[in-house]
Write an enzyme that holds these catalytic residues in place. Structure first.
Site, short mmCIF file in Angstrom:
data_model
loop_
_atom_site.label_atom_id
_atom_site.label_comp_id
_atom_site.label_asym_id
_atom_site.label_seq_id
_atom_site.Cartn_x
_atom_site.Cartn_y
_atom_site.Cartn_z
N ASN A 287 -13.14 -3.02 2.16
CA ASN A 287 -14.10 -1.93 2.30
C ASN A 287 -15.01 -1.92 1.08
OD1 ASN A 287 -12.93 -0.97 4.73
ND2 ASN A 287 -11.32 0.04 3.56
N ASP B 113 0.85 -1.20 0.00
CA ASP B 113 0.00 0.00 0.00
C ASP B 113 0.88 1.25 0.00
OD1 ASP B 113 -3.21 0.53 0.93
OD2 ASP B 113 -1.81 2.21 1.16
N HIS C 241 -10.11 -4.95 -3.65
CA HIS C 241 -8.81 -5.21 -3.03
C HIS C 241 -9.00 -5.66 -1.60
CE1 HIS C 241 -9.84 -0.94 -2.78
NE2 HIS C 241 -9.27 -0.93 -1.58
N GLN D 125 -14.25 2.75 1.19
CA GLN D 125 -13.64 2.40 -0.10
C GLN D 125 -13.31 3.66 -0.89
OE1 GLN D 125 -15.86 -0.27 -2.70
NE2 GLN D 125 -14.15 -0.44 -4.12
#
Ligand code: 5GP
Ligand code: ZN
Length: 113
Positions: A86, A29, A99, A93
């Site tokens: 999410n 990330d 993801h 999200q």
């Protein structure tokens, strides 16, 4: 060319993958929320988890299997880790390609924020 950033990362056009197979890609990330924060995505573009249907059940299972493998590789499997998906803005999200967040390397509170 797609304008979906996760499609582009999964295709190897930008960024660096930490895992890849025929169906799944994973990468760190950009803004990590834990010492380990990896995103695991299907190569197929699906905007949100609520659009995953029976035809995608195998891919959905692969997302978890790959997350577990990366957790083992990063040494967070026994200390504990959290998988987060999410769905839609209200749940946080912000990128419209499914993801799974793999988070680990620190303690987590429950309930989540
Ligand atoms: P969401 O909020 O949709 O559940 O999670 C999106 C995640 O994607 C965030 O944790 C954010 O930091 C990450 N992210 C957004 N854009 C990029 C990018 O271009 N590259 C990477 N590696 N991560 C990104
Ligand atoms: Zn996409």
């Amino acid at each position: 060319m797609t304008d979906c950033i996760f499609c582009r990362i999964a295709a190897g056009e930008v960024g660096k993958l930490v895992y890849e197979d025929e169906f799944i890609a994973a990468f760190d990330d950009l803004n990590p929320q834990a010492p380990v924060h990896v995103l695991i995505v299907p190569k197929k573009h699906v905007a949100r988890i609520s659009e995953i249907g029976d035809e995608d059940a195998e891919t959905a299972g692969r997302l978890i299997a790959v997350a577990n493998k990366i957790a083992r590789d990063r040494g967070i499997d026994s200390s504990g880790y959290r998988l987060v998906i999410n769905c839609n803005e209200g749940a946080g999200q912000s990128v419209w390609h499914v993801h799974v967040h793999l988070l680990g390397g620190r303690a987590f509170a429950w309930p989540p924020g």
